[in-house]
Enzyme design. Structure first.
Site, short mmCIF file in Angstrom:
data_model
loop_
_atom_site.label_atom_id
_atom_site.label_comp_id
_atom_site.label_asym_id
_atom_site.label_seq_id
_atom_site.Cartn_x
_atom_site.Cartn_y
_atom_site.Cartn_z
N LYS A 1 0.92 -1.24 -0.07
CA LYS A 1 -0.06 -0.02 -0.01
C LYS A 1 0.81 1.20 0.22
CE LYS A 1 -3.78 -2.17 2.64
NZ LYS A 1 -4.87 -2.14 1.65
N ARG B 1 -9.57 -12.51 1.72
CA ARG B 1 -10.28 -13.87 1.06
C ARG B 1 -9.42 -14.93 1.18
NH1 ARG B 1 -10.81 -10.50 -4.45
NH2 ARG B 1 -10.85 -8.88 -3.05
#
Length: 510
Positions: free
Chosen positions: A271, A346
């Protein structure tokens, strides 16, 4: 446990001086619906000299009433057809904030009833809103050695509800502590230890998977996310397993996978541009599920079994970090190609769900859920609301719709998102070599159907794809994305909400 006790009071006499309370907070949509004549007369008299009364939360000098303080906190826009019970929650928070600032430590909360069925739980929602307003972070409490701002809040009610509310608030406090605490104080081992301590003596079955060999064998996708963290003992992954079994014949089973990414750097897809700030809150799903288990342990509802697995991992950067294009076998034996390491949640959930899937096949009336702060896309779509994306089995059984109905009444409103064939096409066999793609390589917030298609990945990566409507053993599954609702206020440092704990509780015990 840092919690203000909520106490049932069933006599209007409690509003008067000398009954142990030191302020009266009235939450009402109109001054004329206040049931207590003394309060109504005082408020209407004050309105003649101060036009703010009934329009904004106001403290009045009230000789003869508890503590000599009357706080009138109006519920605005209650008649608006688009309003929900959160208008009561907002009014209650404004009132309790004034009471705290005024020095009250034992206020009495009076919530005027409303005939609209949207507000049938306005009293309970208002009381829980006070807890949300008063909560202080674990770091602050430990650093300042603080005590609760208030010793108790009295609830002027017609029937007992404090047992339920105190159990819920205990769960919410645990969930807020776990979600809101910084990533070193609440690193994966510390998160697990905090849960074990919180569940001590609760009657819950609790175990922690902490051995690297076992983790890598049974949770391969989760361990890929945390691969670069194994070299730092205090950052090593954990899986917390918790089970509640109610008395009597089990009629329903609920199975929860909670995403507990302690810190999400983005991994190799790091990020950038300040995007890491606030990523210690990426454990909100696991936190909410842990809080739910705490509440169940206190309420002890009969006839249900609840099984939870919390995946706790740090998405670390380092020479051993996993990278896009790796192919990793999931616990269910599905070959997963990594599309973006910043889509790590996920992966964690898929392995947890695979374990829960196996348990669900022999369980009584099972419902499976994943709870996660999963995507920026859900925030783009729905702002501060929760999204529910369910498989065909769940949709046919009306589980998502039922959750939405419950959530609306308890102030945790959700949006239902429909899973479509396009979502499966986005992840299935993109390379032509049979692998399941974990994600595209762009941010979810700018990806079409960015919060829906991860549910398709979860279904197939966990083995739930073999339990669809036309299978021999259909299993209902709903993915719950709380990226927008897990915190409130400041986008990076806002207060954790423990959402959707109340909704999940009432879905289980209704």
């Amino acid at each position: 446990m840092f919690q203000v006790d909520l106490v049932d009071v069933q006599s209007d006499d409690a509003i008067f001086e000398g009954n142990g309370w030191d302020a009266v907070i009235v939450v009402a949509s109109d001054l004329d619906v206040i049931a207590q004549d003394e309060i109504k007369l005082l408020a209407n008299h004050a309105k003649q000299i101060d036009q703010r009364i009934g329009k904004t939360a106001t403290l009045l000098l009230a000789p003869g009433l508890a503590g000599g303080r009357l706080i009138v906190s109006p519920v605005l826009n209650a008649q608006n057809e688009y309003s929900d019970v959160t208008v009561f929650a907002k009014a209650a928070r404004e009132g309790i904030a004034i009471a705290k600032a005024a020095g009250a430590v034992k206020p009495l909360l009076v919530v005027s009833q409303h005939s609209d069925t949207r507000y049938q739980y306005a009293q309970q929602v208002s009381a829980l809103a006070c807890g949300q307003e008063l909560w202080q972070s674990l770091e602050y409490r430990e650093a300042e050695q603080t005590l609760p701002a208030m010793t108790a809040i009295g609830l002027l009610v017609t029937q007992s509800c404090s047992e339920l509310l105190n159990a819920v608030e205990a769960g919410k406090v645990l969930a807020r502590d776990l979600c809101g605490t910084e990533p070193e104080r609440m690193a994966a081992p510390a998160f697990a230890d905090y849960c074990v301590d919180a569940f001590n003596g609760s009657g819950l079955s609790v175990s922690v998977v902490d051995e690297q060999e076992e983790l890598e064998r049974d949770y391969p996708l989760l361990c890929a996310v945390g691969r670069a963290s194994f070299c730092v003992p205090r950052h090593q992954p954990r899986v917390v397993k918790v089970e509640y079994v109610g008395e009597g014949e089990i009629e329903k089973t609920f199975l929860f996978a909670g995403k507990g990414v302690i810190y999400d750097t983005g991994g190799a897809d790091i990020k950038v541009a300040g995007g890491m700030a606030g990523m210690s809150r990426d454990k909100g799903g696991a936190a909410a599920v842990a809080g739910l288990m705490k509440t169940l342990s206190l309420l002890k509802p009969k006839g249900i079994r609840v099984i939870a697995e919390l995946g706790l991992v740090r998405n670390s950067i380092g020479s051993d970090a996993f990278v896009p294009d790796e192919i990793i076998n999931s616990h269910a034996g599905v070959r997963v190609r990594i599309g973006n390491t910043d889509a790590e949640g996920r992966l964690v959930l898929a392995d947890l769900l695979s374990h829960l899937r196996i348990k669900a096949t022999s369980a009584v009336n099972p419902q499976l859920f994943s709870v996660a702060t999963l995507t920026g896309h859900v925030v783009r779509c729905y702002g501060g609301y929760t999204a529910v994306v369910e498989n065909a089995v769940s949709k046919a059984q009306g589980i998502g719709a039922g959750i939405a109905d419950v959530a609306e009444l308890w102030g945790e409103s959700v949006e239902l998102s429909r899973l479509r064939h396009d979502d499966f096409a986005k992840v299935n066999n993109i390379s032509g070599q049979g692998e399941l793609l974990s994600s595209n390589n762009g941010p979810s917030a700018i990806t079409a159907r960015g919060h829906q298609y991860p549910a398709a990945f979860l279904i197939n990566a966990s083995g739930l794809g073999d339990h669809g409507s036309h299978s021999a053993a259909p299993l209902p599954f709903a993915h719950i994305d709380i990226a927008g609702s897990a915190t409130e206020g400041h986008p990076l440092y806002g207060k954790p909400t423990a959402s959707p704990l109340v909704t999940l509780l009432h879905n289980a015990i209704k």
